[in-house]
Design a protein around this motif. Structure first.
Motif, PDB file in Angstrom:
ATOM      1  N   SER A  78      -7.630  -0.219   4.435  1.00  0.00           N
ATOM      2  CA  SER A  78      -8.451   0.979   4.208  1.00  0.00           C
ATOM      3  C   SER A  78      -7.612   2.185   3.787  1.00  0.00           C
ATOM      4  O   SER A  78      -8.093   3.038   3.040  1.00  0.00           O
ATOM      5  N   ASP A  79      -6.368   2.273   4.240  1.00  0.00           N
ATOM      6  CA  ASP A  79      -5.517   3.387   3.809  1.00  0.00           C
ATOM      7  C   ASP A  79      -4.152   2.880   3.327  1.00  0.00           C
ATOM      8  O   ASP A  79      -3.157   3.595   3.381  1.00  0.00           O
ATOM      9  N   GLY A  80      -4.143   1.618   2.893  1.00  0.00           N
ATOM     10  CA  GLY A  80      -2.914   1.074   2.302  1.00  0.00           C
ATOM     11  C   GLY A  80      -1.817   0.738   3.300  1.00  0.00           C
ATOM     12  O   GLY A  80      -0.641   0.675   2.933  1.00  0.00           O
ATOM     13  N   ALA A  81      -2.190   0.469   4.572  1.00  0.00           N
ATOM     14  CA  ALA A  81      -1.149   0.199   5.576  1.00  0.00           C
ATOM     15  C   ALA A  81      -0.438  -1.133   5.332  1.00  0.00           C
ATOM     16  O   ALA A  81       0.769  -1.239   5.569  1.00  0.00           O
ATOM     17  N   LEU A  82      -1.182  -2.137   4.848  1.00  0.00           N
ATOM     18  CA  LEU A  82      -0.533  -3.433   4.594  1.00  0.00           C
ATOM     19  C   LEU A  82       0.529  -3.276   3.498  1.00  0.00           C
ATOM     20  O   LEU A  82       1.629  -3.827   3.602  1.00  0.00           O
TER      21      LEU A  82
ATOM     22  N   ASN B  85      -2.135   6.801   2.284  1.00  0.00           N
ATOM     23  CA  ASN B  85      -1.127   7.275   3.234  1.00  0.00           C
ATOM     24  C   ASN B  85      -0.464   6.171   4.048  1.00  0.00           C
ATOM     25  O   ASN B  85       0.552   6.413   4.699  1.00  0.00           O
ATOM     26  N   GLY B  86      -1.077   4.964   4.038  1.00  0.00           N
ATOM     27  CA  GLY B  86      -0.505   3.871   4.830  1.00  0.00           C
ATOM     28  C   GLY B  86      -0.648   4.090   6.321  1.00  0.00           C
ATOM     29  O   GLY B  86       0.211   3.674   7.099  1.00  0.00           O
ATOM     30  N   LEU B  87      -1.748   4.730   6.715  1.00  0.00           N
ATOM     31  CA  LEU B  87      -1.960   5.011   8.137  1.00  0.00           C
ATOM     32  C   LEU B  87      -3.087   4.131   8.683  1.00  0.00           C
ATOM     33  O   LEU B  87      -3.925   3.630   7.923  1.00  0.00           O
ATOM     34  N   TYR B  88      -3.109   3.986  10.001  1.00  0.00           N
ATOM     35  CA  TYR B  88      -4.201   3.275  10.673  1.00  0.00           C
ATOM     36  C   TYR B  88      -5.187   4.321  11.173  1.00  0.00           C
ATOM     37  O   TYR B  88      -4.865   5.124  12.055  1.00  0.00           O
ATOM     38  N   VAL B 127      -5.163  13.083  18.199  1.00  0.00           N
ATOM     39  CA  VAL B 127      -6.384  13.018  17.389  1.00  0.00           C
ATOM     40  C   VAL B 127      -6.335  11.763  16.520  1.00  0.00           C
ATOM     41  O   VAL B 127      -5.290  11.430  15.952  1.00  0.00           O
ATOM     42  N   ALA B 128      -7.471  11.048  16.438  1.00  0.00           N
ATOM     43  CA  ALA B 128      -7.526   9.861  15.574  1.00  0.00           C
ATOM     44  C   ALA B 128      -7.329  10.292  14.129  1.00  0.00           C
ATOM     45  O   ALA B 128      -7.855  11.328  13.700  1.00  0.00           O
ATOM     46  N   VAL B 129      -6.569   9.504  13.370  1.00  0.00           N
ATOM     47  CA  VAL B 129      -6.269   9.864  11.979  1.00  0.00           C
ATOM     48  C   VAL B 129      -7.551   9.989  11.151  1.00  0.00           C
ATOM     49  O   VAL B 129      -7.637  10.819  10.247  1.00  0.00           O
ATOM     50  N   SER B 130      -8.570   9.200  11.501  1.00  0.00           N
ATOM     51  CA  SER B 130      -9.831   9.258  10.740  1.00  0.00           C
ATOM     52  C   SER B 130     -10.472  10.643  10.821  1.00  0.00           C
ATOM     53  O   SER B 130     -11.295  10.991   9.987  1.00  0.00           O
ATOM     54  N   ARG B 131     -10.089  11.440  11.810  1.00  0.00           N
ATOM     55  CA  ARG B 131     -10.695  12.769  11.986  1.00  0.00           C
ATOM     56  C   ARG B 131      -9.853  13.885  11.383  1.00  0.00           C
ATOM     57  O   ARG B 131     -10.206  15.053  11.487  1.00  0.00           O
TER      58      ARG B 131
END
Lengths: 227, 235
Positions: A78-82, B85-88, B127-131
């Motif tokens: 979803s945000d390119g983490a892989l 961003n490559g974040l979860y 804070v959750a990254v989604s927010r």
């Protein structure tokens, strides 16, 4: 950093994501429960339900597994983490192993819940004599399902239409687990006159399947997620 | 020793030579802007430097590691940040930084320091990254790069999707990182903003790198048609 240490990090991260989002508890478990209820409506008669209960438990497990695998890789893409993991030079075998362990842990909980549902909904009984066989069957089948699910989840993650591609790839591949686990659980529960000793050869099949896909998956995962 | 050294580097995408003999030197602490139209090879150049693409011809090294023989090692020392961003998204800021830092064995202190440096340590940590806003997400992604000890930052259109204040925040962050010793290569179409940020600019046109002549307003932003032989003769 060793492969095992990174794998532990990846597994812990995946389980933390599930803990934070509660998707497993709020969506996957209810989905599995509804599937069991629908089976009961479709088959109706108690005698039929008790005879096919082991197969229904594994069918519900596999359908729910598809949801879990989709979710496990949706959080990565979803945000390119892989991609970021790949860019960071993280060992793909560790990613595979970590994601498979996290998936396996969730599957194991799911299977226990589904067995309980079979007892409640289908009137299934679990004899003490088959307990060891049942536990080993659950563990070995879970390893096989997690190995296949993670491998094909990683493969499908790179494609458009991954939602439809994943079941198409995964369900035929896990057919041996469905057959082996169903027969072994039938033996553990004494369904239709089966005895415990009938189940062990099927457990052997499940172990071979899990080892083959586990090793193959660990080796193939890197090239699959690489470009 | 330069942080990036490319000599006559060729990299291909499929059959197409996206880099066709690129030569580039980047020194430690520099912020180098890659200018050029779409399809000119800017992203390919960044991906080559990140060890994601093989060097087909020519020579190259990143942080002293050979691009032909040490691509895996190079990946561990550079950070590539693209449009994503490559974040979860379901993890908090602190959990993301902790995860990425842990992949290289960073200590709790290093991770805390990375978060403080990018100003995501206090109010935003849990804070959750989604927010988060787009700018906060970008800062968190940079904190992850710091936590995993990236020495060379490769940023592809880092301002894309950010509002004016988030862009200002990002620029300030990058300047601070550069003064703290990070080397940064930025590919951008936003010439005025990125030009002010950069210590040096180069044009990437048709897979080749050209030094920018002072006063040059910049390579055009028109798309390059793959294989167009005329495109490379502009600089």
């Amino acid at each position: 950093m060793s492969t095992l240490r990174i794998a532990r990090l990846v597994a812990a991260k995946d389980l933390r994501i599930e803990w934070n989002s509660r998707v497993f508890v709020n969506q996957v478990l209810p989905f599995a429960g509804v599937t069991m209820v629908i089976f009961a409506f479709a088959l109706d008669a108690d005698s039929v339900l008790q005879r096919v209960a082991p197969g229904l438990v594994w069918l519900a497990t596999m359908f729910s597994m598809l949801v879990l695998v989709q979710r496990a890789f949706a959080v990565e893409t979803s945000d390119g983490a892989l991609d970021a993991l790949r860019v960071a030079g993280v060992d793909p075998r560790a990613i595979y192993l970590g994601k498979a362990v996290a998936l396996g842990a969730q599957l194991l909980v799911l299977e226990v819940v589904l067995l309980f549902a079979a007892v409640v909904l289908y009137g299934q009984t679990i004899p003490a004599a088959g307990a060891v066989l049942l536990v080993i069957t659950l563990i070995s089948a879970t390893c096989g399902l997690a190995a296949v699910g993670t491998l094909y989840g990683g493969l499908a993650a790179g494609f458009t239409g991954r939602e439809t591609l994943l079941p198409l790839l995964t369900l035929p591949a896990v057919a041996p687990v469905l057959i082996g686990a169903t027969r072994a659980v039938e033996a553990a529960l004494g369904t239709a006159g089966a005895v415990v000793s009938d189940g062990w050869p099927w457990v052997g099949l499940l172990v071979v399947f899990a080892v083959a896909f586990g090793v193959g998956g660990a080796l193939a995962f890197g090239p699959l997620i690489d470009e | 020793m330069s942080v990036v050294e490319l000599d006559d580097a060729v990299a291909v995408l499929g059959q197409f030579p996206a880099l066709a003999g690129a030569t580039l030197r980047v020194e430690a602490g520099e912020i180098v802007l890659l200018r050029g139209p779409n399809g000119a090879g800017k992203t390919t150049l960044l991906r080559l430097c990140a060890g994601l693409l093989p060097l087909v011809r020519g020579t190259g090294s990143v942080l002293g590691l050979d691009l032909t023989t040490h691509r895996e090692s190079i990946r561990r020392t550079v950070g590539l940040l693209g449009h994503q961003n490559g974040l979860y998204l379901d993890l908090t800021v602190a959990e993301n930084v902790r995860f990425w830092g842990s992949t290289v064995g960073a200590s709790e202190g290093e991770m805390r320091s990375a978060m403080q440096r990018l100003d995501v340590a206090d109010r935003l940590a849990d804070v959750a990254v989604s927010r988060l806003s787009a700018g906060q997400k970008r800062r968190t992604a940079l904190a992850c790069l710091v936590a995993r000890r990236a020495q060379l930052w490769l940023l592809d259109e880092p301002h894309a999707g950010l509002d004016a204040s988030a862009r200002d925040e990002l620029d300030a962050t990058l300047r601070e990182a550069s003064s703290a010793g990070a080397t940064i290569v930025v590919a951008s179409h936003e010439l005025e903003r990125a030009g002010n940020l950069a210590t040096r600019a180069v044009d990437v046109i048709a897979g080749r790198v050209h030094d920018v002549v002072p006063g040059d307003p910049g390579a055009g932003n028109q798309d390059v048609v793959p294989g167009d032989p005329g495109a490379g003769n502009q600089a």
